[in-house]
Scaffold this active site. Structure first.
Site, PDB file in Angstrom:
ATOM      1  N   LYS A  68       0.855  -1.206   0.000  1.00  7.17           N
ATOM      2  CA  LYS A  68       0.000   0.000   0.000  1.00  7.17           C
ATOM      3  C   LYS A  68       0.883   1.245   0.000  1.00  7.17           C
ATOM      4  O   LYS A  68       2.097   1.165   0.280  1.00  7.17           O
ATOM      5  CB  LYS A  68      -0.910  -0.028   1.228  1.00  7.17           C
ATOM      6  CG  LYS A  68      -0.173  -0.006   2.562  1.00  7.17           C
ATOM      7  CD  LYS A  68      -1.102  -0.287   3.734  1.00  7.17           C
ATOM      8  CE  LYS A  68      -0.329  -0.365   5.033  1.00  7.17           C
ATOM      9  NZ  LYS A  68      -1.180  -0.789   6.162  1.00  7.17           N
ATOM     10  N   ARG A  98     -10.437  -0.136  15.646  1.00  6.76           N
ATOM     11  CA  ARG A  98     -10.322   0.774  14.505  1.00  6.76           C
ATOM     12  C   ARG A  98     -11.292   0.307  13.425  1.00  6.76           C
ATOM     13  O   ARG A  98     -12.179   1.031  13.028  1.00  6.76           O
ATOM     14  CB  ARG A  98      -8.873   0.797  13.984  1.00  6.76           C
ATOM     15  CG  ARG A  98      -8.628   1.791  12.868  1.00  6.76           C
ATOM     16  CD  ARG A  98      -7.175   1.847  12.435  1.00  6.76           C
ATOM     17  NE  ARG A  98      -6.710   0.584  11.844  1.00  6.76           N
ATOM     18  CZ  ARG A  98      -5.505   0.396  11.336  1.00  6.76           C
ATOM     19  NH1 ARG A  98      -4.618   1.377  11.340  1.00  6.76           N
ATOM     20  NH2 ARG A  98      -5.156  -0.777  10.821  1.00  6.76           N
ATOM     21  N   TYR A 100      15.964  29.819   9.029  1.00 12.16           N
ATOM     22  CA  TYR A 100      14.713  30.507   9.358  1.00 12.16           C
ATOM     23  C   TYR A 100      14.505  30.571  10.872  1.00 12.16           C
ATOM     24  O   TYR A 100      14.777  29.604  11.595  1.00 12.16           O
ATOM     25  CB  TYR A 100      13.525  29.758   8.759  1.00 12.16           C
ATOM     26  CG  TYR A 100      13.345  29.970   7.272  1.00 12.16           C
ATOM     27  CD1 TYR A 100      13.142  31.248   6.747  1.00 12.16           C
ATOM     28  CD2 TYR A 100      13.349  28.887   6.403  1.00 12.16           C
ATOM     29  CE1 TYR A 100      12.955  31.431   5.379  1.00 12.16           C
ATOM     30  CE2 TYR A 100      13.159  29.060   5.041  1.00 12.16           C
ATOM     31  CZ  TYR A 100      12.965  30.342   4.538  1.00 12.16           C
ATOM     32  OH  TYR A 100      12.779  30.514   3.199  1.00 12.16           O
ATOM     33  N   MET A 107      12.339  24.382   2.924  1.00  9.15           N
ATOM     34  CA  MET A 107      11.589  23.620   1.927  1.00  9.15           C
ATOM     35  C   MET A 107      12.508  22.752   1.057  1.00  9.15           C
ATOM     36  O   MET A 107      12.201  21.583   0.784  1.00  9.15           O
ATOM     37  CB  MET A 107      10.780  24.570   1.045  1.00  9.15           C
ATOM     38  CG  MET A 107       9.847  23.842   0.099  1.00  9.15           C
ATOM     39  SD  MET A 107       8.927  24.924  -0.999  1.00  9.15           S
ATOM     40  CE  MET A 107       7.842  25.753   0.144  1.00  9.15           C
TER      41      MET A 107
HETATM   42  C1  LIG Z   1      -0.333  -1.837   6.832  1.00 11.73           C
HETATM   43  C2  LIG Z   1      -0.885  -3.112   7.365  1.00 11.73           C
HETATM   44  C3  LIG Z   1      -0.040  -4.215   7.612  1.00 11.73           C
HETATM   45  C4  LIG Z   1       1.460  -4.138   7.512  1.00 11.73           C
HETATM   46  O1  LIG Z   1       1.947  -3.660   8.756  1.00 11.73           O
HETATM   47  P1  LIG Z   1       3.518  -3.521   9.046  1.00 11.73           P
HETATM   48  O2  LIG Z   1       3.576  -3.018  10.447  1.00 11.73           O
HETATM   49  O3  LIG Z   1       4.019  -2.496   8.071  1.00 11.73           O
HETATM   50  O4  LIG Z   1       4.113  -4.841   8.837  1.00 11.73           O
HETATM   51  C5  LIG Z   1      -0.636  -5.399   7.997  1.00 11.73           C
HETATM   52  N1  LIG Z   1      -1.978  -5.506   8.161  1.00 11.73           N
HETATM   53  C6  LIG Z   1      -2.803  -4.451   7.970  1.00 11.73           C
HETATM   54  C7  LIG Z   1      -4.265  -4.624   8.194  1.00 11.73           C
HETATM   55  C8  LIG Z   1      -2.294  -3.221   7.584  1.00 11.73           C
HETATM   56  O5  LIG Z   1      -3.113  -2.182   7.406  1.00 11.73           O
END
Ligand SMILES: *Cc1c(COP(=O)(O)O)cnc(C)c1O
Length: 358
Positions: free
Chosen positions: A34, A130, A254, A302
């Site tokens: 992802k 969640r 800055y 930046m």
């Molecule tokens: C992103 C995600 C993972 C991967 O988690 P890591 O900590 O990066 O290994 C696994 N399961 C779900 C549901 C996730 O959203």
């Protein structure tokens, strides 16, 4: 050309995936890709894992379609399920593995006319609160979905809230809640992210979901990637584009927030917050100049940031600067900046060219 590049070591990704598999012999693993493969480039990462990964996991239909275009056979898991009923026929067309995480998604699935049945992963809320169904709702959903025309495999999945904190009491509680549902007949089970894969064998089940470990970063605060046998994947490299002397009492950057307490040599580096370097990284955050450690000073701009070269008198314009990567773990920079490696890696922006090795 602006001297800033993210070099991605694809052989290291393959090494890290193989290590994930070795931690849990006989199990299968969705490589989590992802968010553009945690910022590394989903096309290149899927190509690198094409012949080794058992499957891939993504967060949206758009991400899934991109992976499917590159891989005709792999199982592709949609981690949050479909966000609207109209997405279901497309998910079926793409032959996705579908998470179902709430009552609305169950109703939409049972009402859908699909070109083919889907592998469904009922998501249990085992304690993170969640997404997911209560244990009672999983039992009810199992009865309704088992044998439904829209459903091929019926599987169970859950996610840990604290797998990165070894010994946290919620871990055992979540495993218990998961195990208590296994009197139901599920075709496949999945519980472990990277942290659980590495340290909680009781959570391995049938399918693993490694994400961050594939990219060579650690999910733990107290266990380094090197200690886990992981190889760093992304190296973010810039250059010194300016060097100046700064007298005691003069400020840098800055807000004039950093003031020299000794006669100082200050370098300017070609990387800033618009590249994804965290603006909130404080003075003292480590980076490497010509392979040697130095400290960030003043506010990150930046397109640039400043580094204290006073103890590196031979450093000069044109020297290579590593913000994180092969020589400086991203986790160390993240810790100094009050965040996690996940955030630094996923936030490297599109203007930073990626260069691929292996
Ligand atoms: C992103 C995600 C993972 C991967 O988690 P890591 O900590 O990066 O290994 C696994 N399961 C779900 C549901 C996730 O959203």
């Amino acid at each position: 050309m602006r001297p800033l590049v993210a070099t991605i070591d694809l052989a290291a990704i393959r090494h890290n995936y193989a290590l994930a598999k070795r931690c849990a012999p006989g199990r299968e693993a969705f490589a989590v890709v992802k968010a553009n493969a945690y910022g590394h480039g989903v096309r290149e990462v899927v190509t690198a894992l094409h012949d080794v990964a058992d499957g891939f996991a993504v967060a949206s239909l758009e991400e899934a379609a991109e992976v499917r275009a590159m891989h005709g056979e792999a199982r592709i898991l949609l981690l949050e399920g479909c966000f609207a009923a109209e997405e279901l026929p497309i998910a079926a067309q793409l032959r996705l593995d579908l998470v179902v995480q709430g009552e609305e998604q169950i109703a939409a699935l049972l009402a859908a006319q699909l070109p083919r049945p889907l592998n469904v992963w009922l998501k249990l809320d085992s304690g993170m609160h969640r997404l997911g169904l209560t244990p009672a709702a999983v039992r009810a959903a199992h009865a309704r979905l088992r044998g439904a025309a829209q459903v091929a495999e019926l599987n169970l999945l859950s996610h840990f809230a604290c797998a990165d904190e070894r010994g946290h009491p919620l871990i055992e509680q979540q495993v218990e809640t998961f195990l208590e549902l296994l009197d139901l007949d599920f075709d496949q089970r999945s519980l472990a992210n990277s942290a659980a894969l590495l340290t909680i064998p009781a959570a391995h089940m049938d399918w693993l979901r490694p994400g961050i470990m594939l990219y060579g970063a650690t999910p733990f605060a107290d266990l380094s990637a090197a200690e886990l046998g992981l190889k760093p994947v992304m190296t973010l490299s810039a250059q010194l584009i300016g060097v100046r002397e700064v007298a005691v009492g003069e400020s840098v950057g800055y807000g004039a927030s950093w003031v020299a307490e000794r006669p100082s040599r200050i370098g300017t580096v070609s990387c800033g917050y618009a590249d994804g370097y965290p603006r909130h990284a404080p003075s003292g955050t480590p980076l490497l100049v010509g392979g040697q450690r130095a400290a960030l000073v003043g506010r990150v701009s930046m397109d640039m940031l400043a580094v204290d070269l006073t103890d590196l008198p031979e450093a000069q314009v044109g020297d290579a600067v590593e913000l994180w990567g092969a020589q400086l773990p991203v986790d160390e920079v993240a810790q100094a900046a009050g965040t996690i490696g996940y955030e630094l890696l996923t936030k490297v922006t599109a203007r930073v060219p990626r260069r691929y090795l292996g």
